[in-house]
Design an enzyme around this catalytic site. Structure first.
Site, PDB file in Angstrom:
ATOM      1  N   ASN A 192       0.795  -1.242   0.000  1.00 50.86           N
ATOM      2  CA  ASN A 192       0.000   0.000   0.000  1.00 50.86           C
ATOM      3  C   ASN A 192       0.823   1.287   0.000  1.00 50.86           C
ATOM      4  O   ASN A 192       0.277   2.375   0.145  1.00 50.86           O
ATOM      5  CB  ASN A 192      -1.015   0.033   1.150  1.00 50.86           C
ATOM      6  CG  ASN A 192      -2.079  -1.025   0.942  1.00 50.86           C
ATOM      7  OD1 ASN A 192      -2.460  -1.286  -0.206  1.00 50.86           O
ATOM      8  ND2 ASN A 192      -2.524  -1.660   2.000  1.00 50.86           N
ATOM      9  N   ASP A 216      -1.167  -7.964 -10.597  1.00 56.90           N
ATOM     10  CA  ASP A 216      -2.492  -7.351 -10.482  1.00 56.90           C
ATOM     11  C   ASP A 216      -2.661  -6.631  -9.141  1.00 56.90           C
ATOM     12  O   ASP A 216      -3.369  -5.623  -9.056  1.00 56.90           O
ATOM     13  CB  ASP A 216      -3.574  -8.423 -10.631  1.00 56.90           C
ATOM     14  CG  ASP A 216      -3.609  -8.975 -12.048  1.00 56.90           C
ATOM     15  OD1 ASP A 216      -3.198  -8.252 -12.969  1.00 56.90           O
ATOM     16  OD2 ASP A 216      -4.038 -10.129 -12.224  1.00 56.90           O
ATOM     17  N   GLY A 217      -1.992  -7.141  -8.098  1.00 55.94           N
ATOM     18  CA  GLY A 217      -2.084  -6.509  -6.785  1.00 55.94           C
ATOM     19  C   GLY A 217      -1.463  -5.128  -6.809  1.00 55.94           C
ATOM     20  O   GLY A 217      -1.977  -4.174  -6.213  1.00 55.94           O
ATOM     21  N   GLU A 221      -3.241  -1.348  -6.351  1.00 54.34           N
ATOM     22  CA  GLU A 221      -2.817  -0.229  -5.491  1.00 54.34           C
ATOM     23  C   GLU A 221      -2.895   1.093  -6.257  1.00 54.34           C
ATOM     24  O   GLU A 221      -3.402   2.099  -5.753  1.00 54.34           O
ATOM     25  CB  GLU A 221      -1.367  -0.435  -5.038  1.00 54.34           C
ATOM     26  CG  GLU A 221      -1.222  -1.425  -3.920  1.00 54.34           C
ATOM     27  CD  GLU A 221       0.089  -1.211  -3.166  1.00 54.34           C
ATOM     28  OE1 GLU A 221       0.586  -0.070  -3.137  1.00 54.34           O
ATOM     29  OE2 GLU A 221       0.592  -2.197  -2.603  1.00 54.34           O
ATOM     30  N   GLY A 258       4.395  -9.734 -12.259  1.00 52.08           N
ATOM     31  CA  GLY A 258       3.671 -10.359 -11.158  1.00 52.08           C
ATOM     32  C   GLY A 258       3.479 -11.843 -11.401  1.00 52.08           C
ATOM     33  O   GLY A 258       4.198 -12.458 -12.196  1.00 52.08           O
ATOM     34  N   ASP A 493      -9.317  -8.594  -7.804  1.00 50.76           N
ATOM     35  CA  ASP A 493      -8.102  -8.349  -8.606  1.00 50.76           C
ATOM     36  C   ASP A 493      -6.865  -8.906  -7.900  1.00 50.76           C
ATOM     37  O   ASP A 493      -5.793  -8.302  -7.924  1.00 50.76           O
ATOM     38  CB  ASP A 493      -7.888  -6.848  -8.877  1.00 50.76           C
ATOM     39  CG  ASP A 493      -8.917  -6.284  -9.847  1.00 50.76           C
ATOM     40  OD1 ASP A 493      -9.695  -7.061 -10.415  1.00 50.76           O
ATOM     41  OD2 ASP A 493      -8.938  -5.053 -10.023  1.00 50.76           O
ATOM     42  N   GLU A 495      -6.507  -9.395  -4.644  1.00 50.79           N
ATOM     43  CA  GLU A 495      -6.385  -8.973  -3.242  1.00 50.79           C
ATOM     44  C   GLU A 495      -7.567  -9.536  -2.477  1.00 50.79           C
ATOM     45  O   GLU A 495      -8.700  -9.548  -2.982  1.00 50.79           O
ATOM     46  CB  GLU A 495      -6.405  -7.441  -3.153  1.00 50.79           C
ATOM     47  CG  GLU A 495      -5.258  -6.760  -3.873  1.00 50.79           C
ATOM     48  CD  GLU A 495      -3.898  -7.133  -3.297  1.00 50.79           C
ATOM     49  OE1 GLU A 495      -3.619  -6.766  -2.159  1.00 50.79           O
ATOM     50  OE2 GLU A 495      -3.134  -7.826  -3.990  1.00 50.79           O
TER      51      GLU A 495
HETATM   52  C1  LIG Z   1      -7.130 -28.174 -13.276  1.00 50.29           C
HETATM   53  C2  LIG Z   1      -7.054 -27.109 -14.302  1.00 50.29           C
HETATM   54  C3  LIG Z   1      -7.347 -25.822 -13.696  1.00 50.29           C
HETATM   55  C4  LIG Z   1      -7.217 -24.726 -14.686  1.00 50.29           C
HETATM   56  C5  LIG Z   1      -7.824 -23.505 -14.125  1.00 50.29           C
HETATM   57  C6  LIG Z   1      -7.544 -22.360 -14.988  1.00 50.29           C
HETATM   58  C7  LIG Z   1      -8.381 -21.209 -14.628  1.00 50.29           C
HETATM   59  C8  LIG Z   1      -7.568 -20.004 -14.654  1.00 50.29           C
HETATM   60  C9  LIG Z   1      -8.401 -18.766 -14.601  1.00 50.29           C
HETATM   61  C10 LIG Z   1      -7.564 -17.706 -14.074  1.00 50.29           C
HETATM   62  C11 LIG Z   1      -8.310 -16.455 -13.892  1.00 50.29           C
HETATM   63  C12 LIG Z   1      -7.386 -15.499 -13.312  1.00 50.29           C
HETATM   64  C13 LIG Z   1      -8.031 -14.235 -12.952  1.00 50.29           C
HETATM   65  C14 LIG Z   1      -6.976 -13.312 -12.428  1.00 50.29           C
HETATM   66  C15 LIG Z   1      -6.741 -13.149 -11.159  1.00 50.29           C
HETATM   67  C16 LIG Z   1      -5.593 -12.312 -10.680  1.00 50.29           C
HETATM   68  O1  LIG Z   1      -5.999 -10.999 -10.482  1.00 50.29           O
HETATM   69  C17 LIG Z   1      -5.090 -12.882  -9.373  1.00 50.29           C
HETATM   70  C18 LIG Z   1      -3.914 -12.054  -8.846  1.00 50.29           C
HETATM   71  O2  LIG Z   1      -2.914 -11.906  -9.779  1.00 50.29           O
HETATM   72  P1  LIG Z   1      -1.431 -11.428  -9.374  1.00 50.29           P
HETATM   73  O3  LIG Z   1      -1.546 -10.243  -8.483  1.00 50.29           O
HETATM   74  O4  LIG Z   1      -0.694 -11.132 -10.622  1.00 50.29           O
HETATM   75  O5  LIG Z   1      -0.842 -12.568  -8.601  1.00 50.29           O
HETATM   76  N1  LIG Z   1      -4.673 -14.245  -9.577  1.00 50.29           N
HETATM   77  C19 LIG Z   1      -5.336 -15.271  -9.060  1.00 50.29           C
HETATM   78  O6  LIG Z   1      -6.264 -15.112  -8.320  1.00 50.29           O
HETATM   79  C20 LIG Z   1      -4.839 -16.652  -9.416  1.00 50.29           C
HETATM   80  C21 LIG Z   1      -5.932 -17.589  -9.768  1.00 50.29           C
HETATM   81  C22 LIG Z   1      -5.352 -18.919 -10.150  1.00 50.29           C
HETATM   82  C23 LIG Z   1      -6.372 -19.971 -10.138  1.00 50.29           C
HETATM   83  C24 LIG Z   1      -5.815 -21.333 -10.380  1.00 50.29           C
HETATM   84  N1  LIG Z   2       7.410  -3.388  -0.964  1.00 51.56           N
HETATM   85  C1  LIG Z   2       6.397  -4.225  -0.732  1.00 51.56           C
HETATM   86  N2  LIG Z   2       6.471  -5.134   0.270  1.00 51.56           N
HETATM   87  C2  LIG Z   2       5.475  -6.008   0.493  1.00 51.56           C
HETATM   88  N3  LIG Z   2       4.335  -6.049  -0.253  1.00 51.56           N
HETATM   89  C3  LIG Z   2       4.219  -5.176  -1.250  1.00 51.56           C
HETATM   90  C4  LIG Z   2       5.228  -4.223  -1.554  1.00 51.56           C
HETATM   91  N4  LIG Z   2       4.816  -3.486  -2.619  1.00 51.56           N
HETATM   92  C5  LIG Z   2       3.603  -3.954  -2.965  1.00 51.56           C
HETATM   93  N5  LIG Z   2       3.235  -4.958  -2.155  1.00 51.56           N
HETATM   94  C6  LIG Z   2       2.011  -5.789  -2.187  1.00 51.56           C
HETATM   95  O1  LIG Z   2       2.363  -7.049  -2.755  1.00 51.56           O
HETATM   96  C7  LIG Z   2       1.186  -7.713  -3.186  1.00 51.56           C
HETATM   97  C8  LIG Z   2       1.411  -8.504  -4.438  1.00 51.56           C
HETATM   98  O2  LIG Z   2       1.860  -7.689  -5.439  1.00 51.56           O
HETATM   99  P1  LIG Z   2       1.858  -8.033  -6.968  1.00 51.56           P
HETATM  100  O3  LIG Z   2       2.737  -7.015  -7.601  1.00 51.56           O
HETATM  101  O4  LIG Z   2       0.487  -8.137  -7.449  1.00 51.56           O
HETATM  102  O5  LIG Z   2       2.583  -9.442  -7.067  1.00 51.56           O
HETATM  103  P2  LIG Z   2       1.977 -10.894  -7.357  1.00 51.56           P
HETATM  104  O6  LIG Z   2       1.452 -10.889  -8.741  1.00 51.56           O
HETATM  105  O7  LIG Z   2       3.129 -11.814  -7.190  1.00 51.56           O
HETATM  106  O8  LIG Z   2       0.882 -11.137  -6.378  1.00 51.56           O
HETATM  107  C9  LIG Z   2       0.151  -6.627  -3.326  1.00 51.56           C
HETATM  108  O9  LIG Z   2      -0.785  -6.833  -2.322  1.00 51.56           O
HETATM  109  C10 LIG Z   2       0.898  -5.337  -3.071  1.00 51.56           C
HETATM  110  O10 LIG Z   2       0.070  -4.415  -2.392  1.00 51.56           O
END
Ligand SMILES: CCCCCCCCCCCCC/C=C/[C@@H](O)[C@H](COP(=O)(O)O)NC(=O)CCCCC
Ligand SMILES: Nc1ncnc2c1ncn2[C@@H]1O[C@H](COP(=O)(O)OP(=O)(O)O)[C@@H](O)[C@H]1O
Ligand SMILES: [Ca+2]
Length: 524
Positions: A192, A216-217, A221, A258, A493, A495
């Site tokens: 944050n 996406d996290g 933010e 990410g 998204d 979080e």
């Molecule tokens: C057994 C086969 C299973 C295949 C499942 C595939 C479905 C995938 C759909 C994914 C949708 C993702 C929507 C996006 C979510 C992201 O915002 C979130 C956070 O992303 P980030 O901050 O970059 O880490 N990601 C997720 O919630 C991961 C979902 C994964 C589910 C398996």
């Molecule tokens: N310096 C930091 N230390 C710890 N957490 C952080 C920092 N900067 C951002 N974050 C938090 O890290 C989380 C994950 O970030 P993100 O960039 O989406 O990575 P990921 O895709 O691996 O989840 C978010 O909740 C974000 O608010």
């Protein structure tokens, strides 16, 4: 294109002699695909020698639309870029008697929506002609509106595989500096940090855009910081649901670093840092709908991509405990959550978007310059959530046991699921696709999940339904049986939102990204 000039060049390929000190000119055609005046395609064909043509281009000819030129710089025939002072690799030896040269950096499309920066060097016999070309190209570039000059960049050093800083320094910063973009960079020190800085401290007047490096996290933010700041500056109370929110004037760029990078993937077509940096440099602009999530009328959160209760909420909650694993945590938590097979009882009520042309199952896809987004947003109005007359509209109510309640404001495509949770969802039409997955067997649920990874229709199953909506509410049913999982959390998204009961509305085109939507693969 100046026909005579080009004919002259064709008569004397490999030479500029006889042409004289011409003012380079460009031809114009409106972008076929976006219709965007800012990105008119202007073809540049310098009448010089292109002795460093990129591989694959027809020999002796390079045609670059001005809106896709990134920069031009003087080069010297020894092969050293004069401005950068770095040696360039030239594919051919300089021709005798042509001691002047300039290098144009431009966008080249490579496979699967990836963009790359390519250089072509033109050699001239006459120094004045060479300078004229450089000045003329710079002049054309300066006339392009919408290109950022100053950016505020936030890097999450811990996102994804923890390579955000390295990705920015090695892949993005050199491109920004080549395109003369200055960047104020903040490496975040805590969660944050970026949101809070944007909300109160950042001097946004100094910047043409805000860039986040992370997943996406991290995007979330920046979204929260910018939307809150914009409303505060405009004197709008975000907590009043009926209030029209003010669209953010500052565009957001996403450099994917990410774990899922769904917002980037769904708006660009690929999660590739170089491609995203190039979309920022050329000043692309893609409006995006934003959902506001409320409880008892107070604002909880904003979301642009997945808002998921049940399966995706549980995956996220479990995965947060496994952050140390990096992106693979989602596979582990996905499997664990799948095996747990939790379902949740509740009531979903929603307001169908009856006034839009498309539907979630019409097999169309939102692409760059989407005419449906344009039409639907014009009819609805940017920033609007639910208009007065819709409030008494035709609400539908569904009660049941759900494995998942998902709202996809955009397709939610990502490398795990190239089509996404709702492949026909639109980025900027003022709606979200509400997907209800009722309680079913593990085998059936697996079938549904597997269809996210193939072109098969994930909605063509008896226990799945999908509705395009403007607003929806979810109310969990409290379980009387001890040991039953009572409530899930929402995955907002990426979080965790630890509330079960929510009221969600879509604000049409509340923000804009440095992106253009996914280009049709056939786009030149
Ligand atoms: C057994 C086969 C299973 C295949 C499942 C595939 C479905 C995938 C759909 C994914 C949708 C993702 C929507 C996006 C979510 C992201 O915002 C979130 C956070 O992303 P980030 O901050 O970059 O880490 N990601 C997720 O919630 C991961 C979902 C994964 C589910 C398996
Ligand atoms: N310096 C930091 N230390 C710890 N957490 C952080 C920092 N900067 C951002 N974050 C938090 O890290 C989380 C994950 O970030 P993100 O960039 O989406 O990575 P990921 O895709 O691996 O989840 C978010 O909740 C974000 O608010
Ligand atoms: Ca939408």
């Amino acid at each position: 294109m100046v026909e005579g000039m080009f004919r002259e060049w064709e008569k004397h390929p490999g030479t500029v002699s006889g042409i004289g000190p011409v003012r380079p000119r460009v031809s114009e055609t409106r972008s076929r695909q976006t219709g965007d005046k800012r990105c008119e395609r202007k073809a540049l064909r310098p009448p010089g020698i292109d002795w460093d043509t990129p591989a694959g281009s027809p020999s002796g000819s390079v045609c670059v639309p001005v809106c896709e030129i990134l920069a031009v710089r003087e080069a010297d025939v020894e092969g050293r870029g004069k401005t950068s002072g770095r040696w360039q690799r030239l594919s051919r030896r300089p021709a005798e008697g042509y001691p002047y040269a300039f290098t144009v950096s431009y966008v080249e499309r490579v496979k699967q929506h990836r963009w790359r920066c390519r250089d072509v060097t033109f050699q001239c016999a006459d120094g004045a002609v060479c300078q004229q070309w450089i000045h003329s190209i710079r002049d054309q570039l300066s006339k392009l509106t919408g290109r950022p000059r100053h950016l505020l960049v936030y890097i999450n050093p811990h996102g994804g595989r923890g390579r955000g800083k390295q990705i920015y320094e090695e892949k993005v910063a050199p491109l920004f500096s080549r395109a003369s973009i200055s960047a104020s960079v903040i490496v975040t020190e805590r969660a944050n940090h970026a949101r809070d800085h944007l909300k109160t401290d950042a001097d946004l007047k100094k910047y043409d855009g805000v860039v986040c490096v992370g997943g996406d996290g991290m995007f979330s933010e920046v979204l929260h910081g910018l939307v809150s700041r914009t409303q505060r500056d405009a004197g709008v109370d975000q907590n009043r649901r009926e209030q029209r929110l003010v669209p953010c004037p500052v565009r957001i760029g996403i450099i994917p670093a990410g774990s899922t990078d769904c917002v980037c993937y769904g708006t660009v077509g690929v999660n590739d840092p170089v491609t995203s940096a190039l979309h920022i440099i050329v000043g692309d602009s893609q409006p995006l709908d934003v959902c506001s999530i409320r409880h008892a009328d107070a604002l909880l959160r904003y979301s642009v991509s997945l808002l998921g209760y049940g399966f995706y909420g549980d995956v996220l909650t479990d995965s947060e405990r496994r952050r140390w694993m990096g992106p693979v945590r989602y596979d582990v938590s996905g499997l664990k959550t799948f095996l747990a097979h939790n379902y949740y009882e509740g009531t979903v009520s929603f307001l169908p978007a009856t006034d839009v042309a498309g539907s979630p199952r019409d097999k169309t896809t939102c692409r760059a310059g989407c005419s449906r987004c344009l039409k639907d947003s014009q009819a609805y109005g940017t920033g609007n959530c639910v208009r007065g007359r819709d409030q008494g509209g035709d609400w539908r109510v569904i009660r049941g046991k759900f494995l998942a309640v998902n709202a996809a404001g955009m397709s939610c495509a990502c490398p795990r699921s190239p089509g996404g949770l709702s492949p026909s969802a639109h980025l900027a039409d003022g709606t979200t696709d509400l997907i209800l997955v009722r309680k079913c067997s593990r085998a059936s649920f697996l079938r549904h999940l597997l269809r996210h990874t193939s072109p098969q229709d994930q909605f063509d199953l008896s226990f799945v339904e999908v509705h395009r909506v403007r607003r929806f509410c979810f109310m969990p049913r409290r379980s009387e049986h001890e040991g039953d999982p009572v409530c899930s959390s929402w995955n907002c998204d990426g979080e965790i939102l630890p509330h079960a009961s929510v009221d969600v509305g879509v604000h049409c085109q509340l923000i804009r990204l440095f992106a253009r939507g996914i280009e049709d693969i056939a786009t030149p």
